[in-house]
Write a protein that holds these residues in place. Structure first.
Motif, PDB file in Angstrom:
ATOM      1  N   GLN A 101       0.829  -1.205   0.000  1.00  0.00           N
ATOM      2  CA  GLN A 101       0.000   0.000   0.000  1.00  0.00           C
ATOM      3  C   GLN A 101       0.869   1.263   0.000  1.00  0.00           C
ATOM      4  N   ASP A 102       1.971   1.210   0.769  1.00  0.00           N
ATOM      5  CA  ASP A 102       2.918   2.347   0.766  1.00  0.00           C
ATOM      6  C   ASP A 102       3.491   2.571  -0.629  1.00  0.00           C
ATOM      7  N   VAL A 103       3.805   1.462  -1.296  1.00  0.00           N
ATOM      8  CA  VAL A 103       4.376   1.561  -2.648  1.00  0.00           C
ATOM      9  C   VAL A 103       3.362   2.225  -3.589  1.00  0.00           C
ATOM     10  N   PHE A 104       2.094   1.850  -3.461  1.00  0.00           N
ATOM     11  CA  PHE A 104       1.076   2.448  -4.340  1.00  0.00           C
ATOM     12  C   PHE A 104       0.819   3.920  -3.996  1.00  0.00           C
ATOM     13  N   LEU A 105       0.978   4.255  -2.725  1.00  0.00           N
ATOM     14  CA  LEU A 105       0.839   5.667  -2.340  1.00  0.00           C
ATOM     15  C   LEU A 105       1.965   6.482  -2.986  1.00  0.00           C
ATOM     16  N   LEU A 106       3.163   5.904  -2.966  1.00  0.00           N
ATOM     17  CA  LEU A 106       4.306   6.569  -3.608  1.00  0.00           C
ATOM     18  C   LEU A 106       4.085   6.660  -5.120  1.00  0.00           C
ATOM     19  N   LEU A 107       3.482   5.608  -5.672  1.00  0.00           N
ATOM     20  CA  LEU A 107       3.175   5.620  -7.112  1.00  0.00           C
ATOM     21  C   LEU A 107       2.242   6.789  -7.432  1.00  0.00           C
ATOM     22  N   HIS A 108       1.269   7.009  -6.555  1.00  0.00           N
ATOM     23  CA  HIS A 108       0.330   8.125  -6.749  1.00  0.00           C
ATOM     24  C   HIS A 108       1.071   9.457  -6.836  1.00  0.00           C
ATOM     25  N   GLN A 109       2.113   9.593  -5.992  1.00  0.00           N
ATOM     26  CA  GLN A 109       2.871  10.848  -5.979  1.00  0.00           C
ATOM     27  C   GLN A 109       3.786  10.984  -7.198  1.00  0.00           C
ATOM     28  N   LYS A 110       4.243   9.840  -7.721  1.00  0.00           N
ATOM     29  CA  LYS A 110       5.239   9.879  -8.799  1.00  0.00           C
ATOM     30  C   LYS A 110       4.645   9.598 -10.179  1.00  0.00           C
ATOM     31  N   LEU A 111       3.340   9.375 -10.211  1.00  0.00           N
ATOM     32  CA  LEU A 111       2.724   8.903 -11.446  1.00  0.00           C
ATOM     33  C   LEU A 111       3.001   9.816 -12.644  1.00  0.00           C
ATOM     34  N   HIS A 112       3.036  11.122 -12.382  1.00  0.00           N
ATOM     35  CA  HIS A 112       3.253  12.066 -13.491  1.00  0.00           C
ATOM     36  C   HIS A 112       4.657  11.950 -14.082  1.00  0.00           C
ATOM     37  N   GLU A 113       5.590  11.314 -13.334  1.00  0.00           N
ATOM     38  CA  GLU A 113       6.960  11.178 -13.839  1.00  0.00           C
ATOM     39  C   GLU A 113       7.129   9.907 -14.677  1.00  0.00           C
ATOM     40  N   LEU A 114       6.150   9.010 -14.612  1.00  0.00           N
ATOM     41  CA  LEU A 114       6.286   7.717 -15.290  1.00  0.00           C
ATOM     42  C   LEU A 114       5.615   7.793 -16.658  1.00  0.00           C
ATOM     43  N   GLU A 115       6.336   7.274 -17.654  1.00  0.00           N
ATOM     44  CA  GLU A 115       5.923   7.564 -19.028  1.00  0.00           C
ATOM     45  C   GLU A 115       4.987   6.541 -19.666  1.00  0.00           C
ATOM     46  N   SER A 116       5.073   5.289 -19.228  1.00  0.00           N
ATOM     47  CA  SER A 116       4.310   4.243 -19.923  1.00  0.00           C
ATOM     48  C   SER A 116       3.958   3.127 -18.937  1.00  0.00           C
ATOM     49  N   PRO A 117       3.026   2.254 -19.303  1.00  0.00           N
ATOM     50  CA  PRO A 117       2.700   1.111 -18.422  1.00  0.00           C
ATOM     51  C   PRO A 117       3.940   0.247 -18.115  1.00  0.00           C
ATOM     52  N   GLY A 118       4.832   0.096 -19.113  1.00  0.00           N
ATOM     53  CA  GLY A 118       6.049  -0.679 -18.900  1.00  0.00           C
ATOM     54  C   GLY A 118       6.946  -0.022 -17.862  1.00  0.00           C
ATOM     55  N   HIS A 119       7.014   1.304 -17.934  1.00  0.00           N
ATOM     56  CA  HIS A 119       7.820   2.067 -16.977  1.00  0.00           C
ATOM     57  C   HIS A 119       7.240   1.920 -15.569  1.00  0.00           C
ATOM     58  N   VAL A 120       5.905   1.926 -15.481  1.00  0.00           N
ATOM     59  CA  VAL A 120       5.247   1.771 -14.180  1.00  0.00           C
ATOM     60  C   VAL A 120       5.600   0.411 -13.568  1.00  0.00           C
ATOM     61  N   LYS A 121       5.550  -0.627 -14.390  1.00  0.00           N
ATOM     62  CA  LYS A 121       5.827  -1.984 -13.897  1.00  0.00           C
ATOM     63  C   LYS A 121       7.274  -2.094 -13.400  1.00  0.00           C
ATOM     64  N   PHE A 122       8.187  -1.555 -14.196  1.00  0.00           N
ATOM     65  CA  PHE A 122       9.604  -1.556 -13.822  1.00  0.00           C
ATOM     66  C   PHE A 122       9.787  -0.788 -12.506  1.00  0.00           C
ATOM     67  N   TRP A 123       9.173   0.396 -12.425  1.00  0.00           N
ATOM     68  CA  TRP A 123       9.288   1.257 -11.237  1.00  0.00           C
ATOM     69  C   TRP A 123       8.732   0.535 -10.009  1.00  0.00           C
ATOM     70  N   LEU A 124       7.573  -0.122 -10.175  1.00  0.00           N
ATOM     71  CA  LEU A 124       6.961  -0.822  -9.032  1.00  0.00           C
ATOM     72  C   LEU A 124       7.867  -1.946  -8.523  1.00  0.00           C
ATOM     73  N   ARG A 125       8.463  -2.693  -9.451  1.00  0.00           N
ATOM     74  CA  ARG A 125       9.356  -3.790  -9.029  1.00  0.00           C
ATOM     75  C   ARG A 125      10.577  -3.233  -8.291  1.00  0.00           C
ATOM     76  N   ARG A 126      11.134  -2.162  -8.846  1.00  0.00           N
ATOM     77  CA  ARG A 126      12.337  -1.583  -8.236  1.00  0.00           C
ATOM     78  C   ARG A 126      12.029  -1.036  -6.838  1.00  0.00           C
ATOM     79  N   VAL A 127      10.965  -0.256  -6.736  1.00  0.00           N
ATOM     80  CA  VAL A 127      10.645   0.372  -5.443  1.00  0.00           C
ATOM     81  C   VAL A 127      10.266  -0.700  -4.412  1.00  0.00           C
ATOM     82  N   THR A 128       9.502  -1.695  -4.852  1.00  0.00           N
ATOM     83  CA  THR A 128       9.120  -2.765  -3.916  1.00  0.00           C
ATOM     84  C   THR A 128      10.356  -3.507  -3.412  1.00  0.00           C
ATOM     85  N   ALA A 129      11.280  -3.784  -4.325  1.00  0.00           N
ATOM     86  CA  ALA A 129      12.505  -4.493  -3.939  1.00  0.00           C
ATOM     87  C   ALA A 129      13.279  -3.696  -2.880  1.00  0.00           C
ATOM     88  N   HIS A 130      13.441  -2.409  -3.127  1.00  0.00           N
ATOM     89  CA  HIS A 130      14.188  -1.596  -2.164  1.00  0.00           C
ATOM     90  C   HIS A 130      13.443  -1.462  -0.837  1.00  0.00           C
TER      91      HIS A 130
END
Lengths: 93, 163
Positions: B33-62
């Protein structure tokens, strides 16, 4: 053996469903500073205009009252003068 | 891109990464849920669905690594995540899968992440290297060592149970 272990790992680490919806509670976005600044600027501009309009209205009202009083005085003076003339004419006769 | 739709689409992936890493459902859900909250804040910086998936995996891992380290600092070593070798029943598929998940959870954090990304997400070592921002060689060696440790522990367990 390695292939067996890899397929077992794929099986063991399959994705799982969370027990609840993970949609976060999104906090309402804070008002942007520029919106607040624009609102303050609008108040700063509108307030003097409003004040000016009110002052002009009061001035016009006072002027009207003054004109009315002057007219009233003029009428009274005219009446008084007419009465004095009448009295003088009566004296001479 | 609509956040609600993205959450629906990726919540299973994000939750499972966290769950297999932390082995704690409630904490994995909170982390996701924290990761998705962060996604909400950063969504405007992400360019495509593929970028979102990559970003989610990276942020979740960290986040998983951060959370695991915080937990270690608070509680010391997590005994829950250690495999109960004597209690395993290697021939039962269901129990064996559970035992394997416990063995994975007992791997060092970096190796655990590589294994989870490789076998949960079915990613190639090159993709894992990009997500974790580490050299390809490091991914391969961590994977190789992790598999060797898992194989040894499984064999060791089987041997113990047979005795």
């Amino acid at each position: 053996m390695n292939d067996d272990l890899e397929s077992e790992l794929r099986n063991a680490l399959r994705r799982k469903q969370p027990s609840r919806d993970l949609m976060p509670a999104i906090p309402r976005p804070a008002r942007n500073w520029w919106k607040l600044a624009a609102a303050a600027a609008a108040v700063a501009v509108v307030a003097p205009i409003g004040g000016g309009v009110y002052r002009a209205h009061e001035q016009r009202k006072a002027k009207d009252q003054l004109v009315f009083a002057l007219r009233l005085t003029a009428v009274k003076l005219q009446r008084t003068r007419a009465q004095m003339q009448t009295i003088q004419m009566e004296k001479f006769q | 891109m609509d956040l609600e739709q993205l959450v629906r689409e990726h919540q299973q992936m994000v939750f499972s990464l966290a769950y297999h890493f932390l082995r704690d459902r409630a904490r994995a859900e909170d982390l996701a849920q924290d990761v998705f909250l962060l996604l909400h804040q950063k969504l405007h910086e992400l360019e495509s669905p593929g970028h979102v998936k990559f970003w989610l995996r990276r942020v979740t891992a960290h986040r998983c690594i951060d959370e695991s380290r915080r937990r270690k600092l608070r509680n010391g070593p997590d005994l829950e995540s250690l495999p109960e070798q004597g209690a395993m029943a290697p021939d039962d598929d269901f129990l064996r899968a559970g035992a394997l998940r416990k063995l994975v959870a007992s791997l060092p954090e970096e190796a655990r992440l590589v294994v989870i990304l490789r076998y949960q997400e079915d990613l190639e070592p090159m993709e894992i290297a990009e997500i974790l921002n580490i050299p390809l060689g490091t991914v391969k060696s961590r994977l190789h060592r992790a598999l060797a440790v898992l194989r040894w522990r499984l064999e060791h367990t089987k041997h113990k149970v047979a005795q």
